[in-house]
Design a protein around this motif. Sequence first.
Motif, PDB file in Angstrom:
ATOM      1  N   SER A  46       0.840  -1.190   0.000  1.00 56.18           N
ATOM      2  CA  SER A  46       0.000   0.000   0.000  1.00 56.18           C
ATOM      3  C   SER A  46       0.874   1.238   0.000  1.00 56.18           C
ATOM      4  O   SER A  46       2.009   1.211   0.470  1.00 56.18           O
ATOM      5  CB  SER A  46      -0.893   0.001   1.249  1.00 56.18           C
ATOM      6  N   SER A  47       0.335   2.321  -0.503  1.00 55.52           N
ATOM      7  CA  SER A  47       1.035   3.601  -0.413  1.00 55.52           C
ATOM      8  C   SER A  47       0.495   4.418   0.762  1.00 55.52           C
ATOM      9  O   SER A  47       0.990   5.506   1.037  1.00 55.52           O
ATOM     10  CB  SER A  47       0.891   4.386  -1.714  1.00 55.52           C
ATOM     11  N   GLU A  48      -0.514   3.873   1.457  1.00 54.30           N
ATOM     12  CA  GLU A  48      -1.094   4.534   2.628  1.00 54.30           C
ATOM     13  C   GLU A  48      -0.398   4.044   3.899  1.00 54.30           C
ATOM     14  O   GLU A  48      -0.320   2.838   4.126  1.00 54.30           O
ATOM     15  CB  GLU A  48      -2.584   4.223   2.732  1.00 54.30           C
ATOM     16  N   PRO A  49       0.085   4.977   4.730  1.00 51.69           N
ATOM     17  CA  PRO A  49       0.742   4.548   5.973  1.00 51.69           C
ATOM     18  C   PRO A  49      -0.257   3.917   6.933  1.00 51.69           C
ATOM     19  O   PRO A  49      -1.455   4.238   6.885  1.00 51.69           O
ATOM     20  CB  PRO A  49       1.315   5.847   6.546  1.00 51.69           C
ATOM     21  N   PRO A  50       0.206   3.033   7.804  1.00 55.08           N
ATOM     22  CA  PRO A  50      -0.692   2.454   8.806  1.00 55.08           C
ATOM     23  C   PRO A  50      -1.177   3.536   9.767  1.00 55.08           C
ATOM     24  O   PRO A  50      -0.515   4.567   9.930  1.00 55.08           O
ATOM     25  CB  PRO A  50       0.171   1.410   9.516  1.00 55.08           C
ATOM     26  N   PRO A  51      -2.321   3.329  10.406  1.00 51.14           N
ATOM     27  CA  PRO A  51      -2.834   4.328  11.353  1.00 51.14           C
ATOM     28  C   PRO A  51      -1.807   4.662  12.435  1.00 51.14           C
ATOM     29  O   PRO A  51      -1.192   3.779  13.004  1.00 51.14           O
ATOM     30  CB  PRO A  51      -4.057   3.639  11.969  1.00 51.14           C
ATOM     31  N   GLY A  52      -1.607   5.956  12.647  1.00 53.70           N
ATOM     32  CA  GLY A  52      -0.664   6.408  13.666  1.00 53.70           C
ATOM     33  C   GLY A  52       0.739   6.658  13.149  1.00 53.70           C
ATOM     34  O   GLY A  52       1.540   7.288  13.814  1.00 53.70           O
ATOM     35  N   ALA A  53       1.042   6.180  11.951  1.00 54.81           N
ATOM     36  CA  ALA A  53       2.380   6.371  11.376  1.00 54.81           C
ATOM     37  C   ALA A  53       2.399   7.647  10.553  1.00 54.81           C
ATOM     38  O   ALA A  53       1.394   8.018   9.941  1.00 54.81           O
ATOM     39  CB  ALA A  53       2.762   5.192  10.498  1.00 54.81           C
ATOM     40  N   THR A  54       3.520   8.315  10.568  1.00 56.63           N
ATOM     41  CA  THR A  54       3.670   9.473   9.700  1.00 56.63           C
ATOM     42  C   THR A  54       4.161   8.970   8.355  1.00 56.63           C
ATOM     43  O   THR A  54       5.126   8.222   8.280  1.00 56.63           O
ATOM     44  CB  THR A  54       4.684  10.474  10.282  1.00 56.63           C
ATOM     45  N   GLY A  55       3.494   9.334   7.313  1.00 60.17           N
ATOM     46  CA  GLY A  55       3.851   8.839   5.990  1.00 60.17           C
ATOM     47  C   GLY A  55       4.863   9.733   5.313  1.00 60.17           C
ATOM     48  O   GLY A  55       4.628  10.916   5.133  1.00 60.17           O
TER      49      GLY A  55
END
Length: 112
Positions: A46-55
């Motif tokens: 995925s190109s979406e970071p996991p919840p809570g992570a800064t992408g």
Amino acid sequence: MSVLVAVTDHAAERFRQRVGSRRGMVDVKPEVVERVARAHAAGRVSSEPPPGATGARGSVYVRDLDDRSVVYVCRPADGELLVITLWETEGGPAAPRVPRRFTDALKDDDPA
């Protein structure tokens, strides 16, 4: 399609601290390479970071097939994926091995 995977020392250390080597290996990089390559081939990217992570711009996130709470943070570079760190998601099948309060406390000490 197979992808070439490289692992930083930082990512290997985080893997060793949080997951450990199931094969009793001293160097966990080959295990991380195998896990990321298998997960990537299975389409768990995925190109979406996991919840809570800064992408970070350009990062790719690969979710482990065996331990679904582990997400590898990768950067595409010259036709390969460079694993730079890993992230444990909250609310997954198991609680993170290192509670969020400890990782958040490290941010308070970081002058950047």
